[in-house]
Scaffold this motif. Structure first.
Motif, mmCIF file in Angstrom:
data_model
loop_
_atom_site.group_PDB
_atom_site.id
_atom_site.type_symbol
_atom_site.label_atom_id
_atom_site.label_comp_id
_atom_site.label_asym_id
_atom_site.label_seq_id
_atom_site.Cartn_x
_atom_site.Cartn_y
_atom_site.Cartn_z
ATOM 1 N N ARG A 59 41.599 65.614 47.709
ATOM 2 C CA ARG A 59 42.079 66.682 48.598
ATOM 3 C C ARG A 59 43.284 66.214 49.403
ATOM 4 O O ARG A 59 44.270 66.935 49.555
ATOM 5 N N TRP A 60 43.207 65.014 49.945
ATOM 6 C CA TRP A 60 44.328 64.491 50.732
ATOM 7 C C TRP A 60 45.550 64.236 49.854
ATOM 8 O O TRP A 60 46.679 64.464 50.280
ATOM 9 N N LEU A 61 45.318 63.765 48.640
ATOM 10 C CA LEU A 61 46.449 63.548 47.729
ATOM 11 C C LEU A 61 47.120 64.868 47.361
ATOM 12 O O LEU A 61 48.345 64.934 47.215
ATOM 13 N N ALA A 62 46.328 65.925 47.225
ATOM 14 C CA ALA A 62 46.902 67.242 46.946
ATOM 15 C C ALA A 62 47.787 67.693 48.111
ATOM 16 O O ALA A 62 48.874 68.249 47.891
ATOM 17 N N VAL A 63 47.352 67.435 49.330
ATOM 18 C CA VAL A 63 48.172 67.771 50.504
ATOM 19 C C VAL A 63 49.473 66.960 50.483
ATOM 20 O O VAL A 63 50.561 67.494 50.711
ATOM 21 N N ALA A 64 49.358 65.683 50.191
ATOM 22 C CA ALA A 64 50.548 64.823 50.144
ATOM 23 C C ALA A 64 51.516 65.275 49.052
ATOM 24 O O ALA A 64 52.734 65.233 49.239
#
Length: 135
Positions: A59-64
């Protein structure tokens, strides 16, 4: 004035890219911490715990990835040569594909979680005015 705008946009793009790097760094630290907790705590459901760590990182990588795409768009908006537009299109396509598959996996995991935990109190109810055909 145009040169000032280009310089400002370049700084802005670098800032957005820096924000993406910070998000990735914090996500990696958090995932490492949670993975160590799973490893040493030995939870009752280790596979679910590992999956939770992996999906939270995803999820955090998708935001990044979204931040990185925004930075690329800013850079291309300033000096849009055909070469740079082509690079942006390729980068946007790759990041969109990555994001799509990350999101798909996150949704599948959410569906599995709901199936394991059972329906919520509202899911088993018929809509007002409809007949309940369950037996």
């Amino acid at each position: 004035m145009e040169e000032l705008f280009k310089q400002f946009t370049s700084y802005l793009a670098s800032g957005v890219e820096g924000a993406a790097a910070v998000i990735i760094a914090f996500a990696a630290v958090e995932a490492t911490w949670r993975a160590l907790q799973v490893f040493f705590a030995r939870p009752a459901e280790p596979d679910e715990a590992k999956e939770g760590v992996r999906l939270r990182l995803a999820r955090w990588l998708a935001v990044a990835l979204e931040f990185e795409l925004a930075a690329d768009i800013l850079r291309t908006a300033v000096a849009p040569s055909w070469n740079e537009i082509g690079k942006l299109a390729a980068i946007a396509a790759l990041r969109t594909i990555l994001n799509y598959f990350l999101q798909k996996e996150i949704e599948q995991n959410s569906q599995r979680q709901r199936a394991v935990s059972g329906p919520s109190p509202l899911q088993g109810q018929a809509a007002p005015g409809s007949a309940d055909v369950r037996r």
